[in-house]
Enzyme design. Structure first.
Site, PDB file in Angstrom:
ATOM      1  N   LEU D 231     -26.202  46.227  13.106  1.00 16.33           N
ATOM      2  CA  LEU D 231     -27.521  45.918  13.660  1.00 16.33           C
ATOM      3  C   LEU D 231     -27.673  46.435  15.091  1.00 16.33           C
ATOM      4  O   LEU D 231     -26.874  46.100  15.960  1.00 16.33           O
ATOM      5  CB  LEU D 231     -27.732  44.399  13.639  1.00 16.33           C
ATOM      6  CG  LEU D 231     -29.092  43.905  14.147  1.00 16.33           C
ATOM      7  CD1 LEU D 231     -30.202  44.324  13.217  1.00 16.33           C
ATOM      8  CD2 LEU D 231     -29.063  42.397  14.312  1.00 16.33           C
ATOM      9  N   ASP D 232     -28.703  47.222  15.333  1.00 18.35           N
ATOM     10  CA  ASP D 232     -29.039  47.699  16.683  1.00 18.35           C
ATOM     11  C   ASP D 232     -27.931  48.539  17.312  1.00 18.35           C
ATOM     12  O   ASP D 232     -27.888  48.705  18.537  1.00 18.35           O
ATOM     13  CB  ASP D 232     -29.393  46.528  17.607  1.00 18.35           C
ATOM     14  CG  ASP D 232     -30.593  45.738  17.114  1.00 18.35           C
ATOM     15  OD1 ASP D 232     -31.396  46.296  16.342  1.00 18.35           O
ATOM     16  OD2 ASP D 232     -30.730  44.564  17.483  1.00 18.35           O
TER      17      ASP D 232
END
Lengths: 289, 289, 289, 289
Positions: D231-232
């Site tokens: 994530l990210d």
């Protein structure tokens, strides 16, 4: 990244766009044993002029400089291009100043920090004694030439003689508060960089911050350009600007402007000494660092 | 933060600087039961003119509006100041457009997103049919007034009649490609906001991006200002700029410029409708959001 | 504009928001003959804490400082506010450095250019001899305290003794490459400013540019903050960032970072010495220049 | 300028740096009659990996596509490089949204304004009905797939089936408020672009503006990156940031953030669809527009 290296040479090319230019020059360099370190090109859509800057590994040259230059000239001649090879060689820089110290300090300090590799600052010239202490801190010769309206041309000739003696490649006007003559510009074509304290073409001429304040603009700027016969009309190398508000006095504008001026000037000087600029007509192609 | 609220009123003050102004007005507001939500002031050092914007809680007023205004007028008169109270009231806005859609869309979309609280967009005016579909998407009336050189004044009178009928407070020229007359400006003094597609005062007039490209600048800008009789010379509200390079075509400049234009225009409109601007001479005090 | 003047004093106020604060303090200042030069206020919407900074003309005081302070204390006590008057008085600053010179030079040069009015740079402290020549150019005392892991606390006590002797008001860590202890921070609460070479909270800790390069970010930043017991977690005063690309080496990031660091640090120091900062919880209210 | 043209093809090259790469490929293109329109190259100093993007005139090809590709493959194989030719062909794009409209509008409006040449927006996917009216205004199909924790994988398979049916080349997550699974990312390797509303790696995860506000930062940012399993943490394509102050509420941060998000996202999408990005390890080489 386009740092200047002692083993890297630069080929600058420009001329009418046509097929095969990139292939021809890269083949020639390869044929002489030179690897291409980096290359950037640009074709001006309106004029159909092609520009290229090739950084190549000169250390690996397995013929010699004369042969390579001859090979390049042959290609250039066949394709109708103008070429120039810049072999690794220190650039000798003279800085002109008056009383404002910030641009001079910035150039000397960033040179000292290794941010202007391949540059030798060989002379500081001023029309005032004020900044001699700065020059002395860095052990750079400092020459003072007083200028009056009547003596300007004669004094410039003395300055030019000094620059010639010191084999100067580039003159940087670091907030030098004298208008230089066309003759001076002609002696260093596209080799005199000036910093103007406004976002050109706004506020050409004197006291730009005062006029910016009077006009109520919300941004102030600075512009580095090659000095030419037309005041503040030379090819623009770099610009930047900063936000201001109604709360800012003229002193605030001057203060914010100093930060802009010194950064814009150093950025422009870096681009020049790294041979990243090709001037065409009245504009600069500035290849990326 | 200066968001418009249904219970907050604004007191705008300006006049010759002197002692006791802040004390006098804050005392008056307090005396009527109104707390000060926020306050910003500025004294122009050159002209010694004092400016203040006070946001106060109108809901808590324990006298009435007339009494408070009378109290403020007395103080103003004693101190030689000019005052104005802006009671909470929606601002009625008309947008003028031609064929470029980006500024119109931005205004309508950000209004829709709640970024222009207290604003009602009551009318879109154009000299072309092209953008009717945009108006329809947001259910805003769209009126077309064809303009020729000979009919300009007559058409403007029709437009002004419509604006009057719609009780318009602010006219936004969102890339409206007609020069409006002095008479039109006079009908809405400091209430016509224009977006100019350059970093004024550079490139006043038409085709600024083309001229920026020809000059070889390294930044392009946009300027929102109040329209006045002098083309592109009105008080500047907001400016911004973006970096360009030799690689950018005129189309690239136009594209980057559109982003600047729409953001600068919305920022300026927000400042106006939140009563954060005081115009003095030819400049704008724009209090912070 | 918030320049420090020899005749201007500053009143800093904070506490629970309520009606009548502005009126009460402005009335008190007026009653003692002091005109308000400028004033800025802020109410934190979440905590309902009110903050105000008032610059007033101390020269015109027609009672005396003790009386005015007593008057202010009475108002503060009645309204439950915390107040402090900062009478015009030079701020005595010490700068801590290691081997990186750019922040030190920038502070000294901009002080020299008059950009830090009311500041006296009374001492430079370092754990290395390297930058003594810089101190000498500006005739500022330069003290070297070698630090090892085992001696850190003992050395800090010597440093604190020197700072006390020199009556230092503010400590600036200008790329000082030692982590200071909680005890040191406690000795100068909200009076130690550090410059961190990243855009906090990204890249807390050491070698942020190397980690930024490894992560492939497109912007690098710098952050000035008050040093606290938690490394790089202190209240942020100022930040800025610059664009980078895949072409940039770590050296390029370091170079661009140096420009950010020195400008961000000077901006933060200016805000502090002009009494424009109020720290609340872990955040800074920084009133506009 | 790197505009997509119907007659221009792109050759993307990467692999271990060595002499003669530029010469070999430019010679091959020239041999097939193709002029080089523009070319940019980069060598990663640490890994010694060479990257090049060559735009060439496919209209002038005097053999055929198969022959040219065979010629390029031979060179690539000899030099140990990885190559790919992107013939002129529209990119088919799907946009995923939830309830925030600003990124969707910006993509559609700027596509409409001709700023995404060669792009066809063929599908909008959402987990909510809210933005159907936007899709309808541009006559783009709008499909709603409700997602719950338990159905996520099953719903993604339906979405992937739709994307396959629509022959989608690129998925743009335009503030789509669902975490997509690794399986989805794997189905579109380096072809899912996400916009994260912070300056990564600061404030990874949810509610970044709230955390930025709590931390008291002075700048907020936005980051466009390729979505990956982490994530990210995917390769960053583009970032930008904007100045904020203590005066700004969380709503102000959200508002300023929206402007950043939509501009950063469109810039990233432009770079992707113009084949200007080469991903290596976890970073993006983004060649200049």
């Amino acid at each position: 990244m386009a740092s200047v290296s002692e083993t890297q040479a630069i080929l600058l090319v420009h001329g009418p766009d046509r097929k095969g230019i990139v292939a021809a020059f890269s083949q020639t360099l390869f044929g002489h044993g030179c690897g291409i370190v980096s290359s950037e090109q640009h074709t001006d859509a309106e004029s159909s002029v092609f520009y290229q800057r090739i950084v190549f590994d000169a250390a690996a040259l397995h013929t010699d400089r004369v042969s390579l230059e001859r090979g390049i000239d042959e290609v250039a001649s066949r394709l109708g291009m103008t070429c120039e090879v810049r072999w690794p060689k220190p650039k000798r820089v003279a800085i002109f100043v008056s009383k404002y110290a910030h641009c001079l300090w910035e150039l000397l300090l960033r040179h000292d920090a290794g941010e202007l590799p391949g540059v030798e600052i060989v002379q500081i010239v001023s029309n005032h004694e004020d900044l001699r202490h700065v020059a002395e801190h860095f052990s750079v010769p400092y020459a003072v030439f007083k200028v009056t309206k009547d003596t300007k041309r004669a004094v410039e000739d003395q300055e030019l003689a000094l620059l010639k003696e010191k084999q100067v490649d580039l003159v940087v006007l670091a907030r030098y508060m004298q208008i230089i003559t066309d003759e001076f510009c002609d002696a260093f074509p596209h080799r005199v960089i000036n910093i103007h304290h406004s976002f050109l073409p706004a506020f050409i001429g004197s006291k730009p911050y005062h006029r910016a304040h009077a006009r109520g603009v919300k941004l102030v700027g600075a512009t580095a350009h090659y000095a030419t016969a037309d005041l503040d009309e030379g090819p623009i190398i770099e610009q930047d600007c900063a936000r201001i508000s109604h709360k800012n006095s003229i002193d605030d504008l001057l203060r914010k402007g100093r930060v802009l001026e010194k950064n814009v000037l150093v950025t422009a000087v870096r681009a020049h000494v790294e041979d990243r600029i090709i001037v065409y007509e009245s504009k600069c192609v500035v290849f990326g660092e």
